[in-house]
Design an enzyme around this catalytic site. Structure first.
Site, mmCIF file in Angstrom:
data_model
loop_
_atom_site.group_PDB
_atom_site.id
_atom_site.type_symbol
_atom_site.label_atom_id
_atom_site.label_comp_id
_atom_site.label_asym_id
_atom_site.label_seq_id
_atom_site.Cartn_x
_atom_site.Cartn_y
_atom_site.Cartn_z
ATOM 1 N N ASP A 13 37.760 39.277 39.109
ATOM 2 C CA ASP A 13 38.691 38.239 39.349
ATOM 3 C C ASP A 13 40.074 38.839 38.209
ATOM 4 O O ASP A 13 40.837 38.102 37.826
ATOM 5 C CB ASP A 13 38.642 36.752 38.731
ATOM 6 C CG ASP A 13 37.444 36.477 39.789
ATOM 7 O OD1 ASP A 13 37.391 36.638 41.153
ATOM 8 O OD2 ASP A 13 36.702 35.515 39.414
ATOM 9 N N LYS A 16 42.472 42.539 41.051
ATOM 10 C CA LYS A 16 42.215 43.782 41.726
ATOM 11 C C LYS A 16 43.140 43.709 43.083
ATOM 12 O O LYS A 16 43.840 44.621 43.436
ATOM 13 C CB LYS A 16 41.065 44.000 42.282
ATOM 14 C CG LYS A 16 40.074 44.534 40.805
ATOM 15 C CD LYS A 16 38.454 44.337 41.312
ATOM 16 C CE LYS A 16 37.730 43.217 41.926
ATOM 17 N NZ LYS A 16 37.657 42.129 41.128
ATOM 18 N N GLY A 40 36.583 37.678 45.926
ATOM 19 C CA GLY A 40 37.574 37.033 46.508
ATOM 20 C C GLY A 40 38.624 37.633 45.897
ATOM 21 O O GLY A 40 39.105 37.412 44.674
ATOM 22 N N HIS A 41 39.563 38.162 46.749
ATOM 23 C CA HIS A 41 40.657 39.072 46.265
ATOM 24 C C HIS A 41 42.052 38.277 46.867
ATOM 25 O O HIS A 41 42.236 38.215 48.141
ATOM 26 C CB HIS A 41 40.651 40.631 46.781
ATOM 27 C CG HIS A 41 39.561 41.281 46.154
ATOM 28 N ND1 HIS A 41 39.245 42.480 46.362
ATOM 29 C CD2 HIS A 41 38.475 40.772 45.229
ATOM 30 C CE1 HIS A 41 38.061 42.855 45.813
ATOM 31 N NE2 HIS A 41 37.476 41.801 45.219
ATOM 32 N N ARG A 142 13.964 48.387 52.315
ATOM 33 C CA ARG A 142 13.821 48.850 53.510
ATOM 34 C C ARG A 142 13.394 47.728 54.727
ATOM 35 O O ARG A 142 12.767 48.083 55.719
ATOM 36 C CB ARG A 142 12.957 50.099 53.582
ATOM 37 C CG ARG A 142 13.435 51.336 52.793
ATOM 38 C CD ARG A 142 12.390 52.058 51.888
ATOM 39 N NE ARG A 142 11.696 51.281 51.009
ATOM 40 C CZ ARG A 142 10.684 51.651 50.316
ATOM 41 N NH1 ARG A 142 10.094 53.047 50.579
ATOM 42 N NH2 ARG A 142 10.039 50.893 49.466
ATOM 43 N N GLN A 223 34.023 42.454 42.200
ATOM 44 C CA GLN A 223 33.332 42.191 41.304
ATOM 45 C C GLN A 223 34.043 43.076 39.948
ATOM 46 O O GLN A 223 35.139 43.518 39.932
ATOM 47 C CB GLN A 223 31.796 42.194 41.159
ATOM 48 C CG GLN A 223 31.223 41.394 42.117
ATOM 49 C CD GLN A 223 31.142 41.669 43.497
ATOM 50 O OE1 GLN A 223 30.907 42.888 43.937
ATOM 51 N NE2 GLN A 223 31.723 40.875 44.513
ATOM 52 N N GLY A 414 53.113 38.444 37.166
ATOM 53 C CA GLY A 414 53.062 37.439 37.986
ATOM 54 C C GLY A 414 52.106 37.633 39.240
ATOM 55 O O GLY A 414 51.968 39.089 39.384
HETATM 56 P P1 GDP Z 1 40.445 39.941 42.008
HETATM 57 O O1 GDP Z 1 39.024 39.368 42.652
HETATM 58 O O2 GDP Z 1 40.354 41.091 40.845
HETATM 59 O O3 GDP Z 1 41.217 40.292 43.355
HETATM 60 O O4 GDP Z 1 41.074 38.546 41.397
HETATM 61 P P2 GDP Z 1 41.388 37.234 42.024
HETATM 62 O O5 GDP Z 1 42.309 37.193 43.270
HETATM 63 O O6 GDP Z 1 40.136 36.526 42.243
HETATM 64 O O7 GDP Z 1 42.061 36.490 40.676
HETATM 65 C C1 GDP Z 1 43.236 36.860 40.089
HETATM 66 C C2 GDP Z 1 44.191 35.809 40.498
HETATM 67 O O8 GDP Z 1 45.337 36.027 39.492
HETATM 68 C C3 GDP Z 1 44.751 35.533 41.633
HETATM 69 O O9 GDP Z 1 45.118 34.064 41.692
HETATM 70 C C4 GDP Z 1 46.195 36.346 41.698
HETATM 71 O O10 GDP Z 1 46.899 35.779 42.493
HETATM 72 C C5 GDP Z 1 46.541 36.113 40.226
HETATM 73 N N1 GDP Z 1 47.334 37.121 39.698
HETATM 74 C C6 GDP Z 1 47.069 38.721 39.731
HETATM 75 N N2 GDP Z 1 48.052 39.121 38.857
HETATM 76 C C7 GDP Z 1 48.895 38.241 38.267
HETATM 77 C C8 GDP Z 1 49.702 37.905 37.103
HETATM 78 O O11 GDP Z 1 50.051 39.403 36.794
HETATM 79 N N3 GDP Z 1 49.986 37.068 36.767
HETATM 80 C C9 GDP Z 1 49.677 35.758 37.155
HETATM 81 N N4 GDP Z 1 49.939 34.689 36.740
HETATM 82 N N5 GDP Z 1 48.729 35.778 38.259
HETATM 83 C C10 GDP Z 1 48.063 37.080 38.604
HETATM 84 P P1 IMO Z 2 35.911 39.728 42.892
HETATM 85 O O1 IMO Z 2 35.756 40.685 43.820
HETATM 86 C C1 IMO Z 2 34.015 36.796 39.905
HETATM 87 C C2 IMO Z 2 29.671 36.728 40.182
HETATM 88 C C3 IMO Z 2 28.983 35.143 40.384
HETATM 89 C C4 IMO Z 2 27.554 35.251 39.678
HETATM 90 C C5 IMO Z 2 27.241 36.766 39.903
HETATM 91 C C6 IMO Z 2 26.222 36.905 40.980
HETATM 92 O O2 IMO Z 2 36.725 38.385 43.502
HETATM 93 O O3 IMO Z 2 36.372 39.892 41.358
HETATM 94 P P2 IMO Z 2 26.396 37.107 43.458
HETATM 95 O O4 IMO Z 2 26.842 35.906 44.636
HETATM 96 O O5 IMO Z 2 27.007 38.496 43.525
HETATM 97 O O6 IMO Z 2 24.980 37.286 43.446
HETATM 98 O O7 IMO Z 2 26.697 36.294 42.179
HETATM 99 O O8 IMO Z 2 28.410 37.420 40.024
HETATM 100 N N1 IMO Z 2 30.612 37.082 40.968
HETATM 101 C C7 IMO Z 2 31.710 37.234 40.757
HETATM 102 N N2 IMO Z 2 32.450 36.650 39.709
HETATM 103 N N3 IMO Z 2 34.363 37.796 40.708
HETATM 104 C C8 IMO Z 2 33.737 38.311 41.767
HETATM 105 O O9 IMO Z 2 34.349 38.937 42.737
HETATM 106 C C9 IMO Z 2 32.322 37.863 41.849
HETATM 107 N N4 IMO Z 2 31.300 38.270 42.754
HETATM 108 C C10 IMO Z 2 30.297 37.743 42.169
HETATM 109 O O10 IMO Z 2 29.959 34.257 39.985
HETATM 110 O O11 IMO Z 2 27.918 35.014 38.146
HETATM 111 MG MG MG Z 3 38.140 37.531 42.998
#
Ligand code: GDP
Ligand code: IMO
Ligand code: MG
Length: 428
Positions: A13, A16, A40-41, A142, A223, A414
């Protein structure tokens, strides 16, 4: 042959999705190599706000082709509903290719993920319960079913019969729940075969051709490095190689085709699920920050745990991945916080260490050693030029660079695509 890894450098999170969406302007391909719909991106651009779980974040650029590589585990229902939702919002999904070698997340995997978590009692991993771990277990054992198997029904039925018999023994005898039905699952597979057909390809061949044409590829990590099966905080990790190492087997990608590795760091740390988190905040700063930044999981909606930037873990992540450039996201979230802390060492039994321990048990007992820096009063939110950053924010970034041992070439201020400072090209 330019392929660029884009890797979460902390516990996921990091932002990315936002960075890939931005960089994809200059790429022809965005490809996922590991994980599943545990990811979740979030992408926010002129087309709207999107949460992607399987579809690569390059999908909003018309010139980009997207690949879900063999290393990804795919829940077909999730994939198909993601495609449907994107199409309904006017996003072109024709250039998405799904590897015929990718393993399927089957209904029994989702069931087992939930049951195994429950069985862990008061020491759960805190998985996303999407079936990702059990699907990788079957792959390694497997006994997995791959996308390509859907197109050989008689062989599929006989393999499924064996697998389902074993799963049902587990479900009924160990977990004492109802068995799953072989015919139902087989029929579902036949529906998937038909619906997935337009997307299925031998994706490694597509990528090799792209490399021959010298096209630019972004290898979108899911992740983060500290959730990597080998290098993360085992056993509180995911079940795949989320660091750059996973990209080669997860795509059939030659190592010399990796021209650079981009590490994405948040300006602080978050973690969802269980496991050691040395810099976790225990005061109400965490709640303030969580609410301001809306730090809730994109996939599960769970509140993310919040901590200060951990430079010990960051340096480790740098060494695992060999980042050639860094991105700092969510700098704006720290606007107004004063002081800002950076963890520069861990105290364990009166000794300070500055290397990331391999044991989660040891890490759990580590107390962070903090360095404090002045916060900034002028907001950074929405800034697009480095010279507009408050001096204290620039000092914070420089200090992080020194501690990590690599440079930030992009700062995100942002969530929107445009709220970005580009310091130096990340892909050249
Ligand atoms: P990912 O899994 O690495 O793609 O990240 P997520 O989307 O799960 O979580 C990142 C969160 O930060 C999302 O809600 C984005 O919209 C938000 N975000 C990304 N870059 C920025 C930033 O520079 N500032 C703020 N305030 N939010 C950001
Ligand atoms: P993105 O791509 C944050 C965490 C889960 C748990 C552990 C194992 O959005 O950054 P799993 O379901 O993979 O067996 O869970 O990994 N986890 C993440 N935490 N961002 C993610 O993906 C994650 N994908 C898995 O919360 O701790
Ligand atoms: Mg995420």
């Amino acid at each position: 042959m330019p392929g660029y890894g884009l890797i979460g450098a902390q516990w996921g999170d990091e932002g990315k999705g936002k960075v890939v969406d931005y960089l994809a302007e200059r790429a022809q391909w965005v490809v996922r190599y590991a994980g599943g719909n545990n990811a979740g991106h979030t992408v926010i651009n002129e087309q709207g706000s999107f949460s992607l779980h399987l579809v690569p974040s390059g999908i909003f650029r018309n010139h980009v082709s997207c690949v879900i590589g063999n290393g990804v585990v795919v829940d077909p229902d999730v994939f198909l509903s993601e495609i449907e939702a994107l199409t309904a919002r006017g996003i072109d999904t024709k250039k998405i290719y799904l590897s015929d070698r990718a393993h399927l997340i089957m209904p029994y995997h989702v069931l087992l993920d939930k049951l195994e978590e429950k069985d862990r009692g008061d020491d759960p991993i805190g998985t996303t319960e999407k079936g990702v771990g059990p699907a990788y277990v079957d792959k390694t054992n497997r006994s997995g079913i791959r996308v390509g198997d859907l197109y050989d029904p008689s062989n599929l039925l006989s393999r499924l019969a064996t697998v389902v018999e074993h799963k049902n023994a587990l479900l009924t005898k160990v977990y004492q729940v109802s068995p799953v039905n072989l015919d139902d699952i087989f029929q579902r597979c036949m529906v998937w075969a038909q619906k997935l057909d337009p997307f299925v390809q031998s994706t490694e061949l597509l990528l090799h051709d792209a490399l021959d044409r010298n096209e630019t590829l972004i290898l979108e990590g899911a992740q983060g490095t500290l959730l990597d099966l080998d290098h993360g905080t085992y056993p509180y990790v995911t079940s795949s190689s989320s660091s750059i190492g996973g990209a080669l087997p997860g795509l059939g990608f030659p190592p010399q085709a990796i021209a650079g590795v981009i590490g994405v760091f948040k300006a602080y740390c978050t973690r969802v699920g269980s496991g050691p988190f040395p810099t976790e905040m225990t005061d109400n700063t965490a709640d303030q920050l969580r609410e301001r930044a809306w730090e809730y999981g994109t996939t599960t909606g769970r509140a993310r745990r919040i901590g200060w930037f951990d430079a010990v873990a960051a340096r480790y992540s740098q060494n695992i991945n060999g980042f050639t450039s860094l991105v700092l996201t969510r700098l704006d979230v720290l606007d107004g916080f004063d002081p800002i802390k950076i963890c520069v060492g861990y105290d364990t039994n009166g000794t300070t260490i500055n290397r990331f321990p391999s044991s989660s048990g040891i890490l759990e007992k580590c107390t962070p050693v903090y360095e404090e820096m002045s916060g900034w009063s002028k907001p950074t939110a929405g800034i697009t030029k480095a010279n507009q950053l408050p001096q204290e924010a620039a000092a914070y970034i420089s200090r992080l660079e020194k501690l990590i041992g690599s440079e930030f070439h992009m700062i995100s201020t942002g969530p929107h695509r445009d709220e970005t400072i580009l310091i130096k090209s990340l892909m050249e």
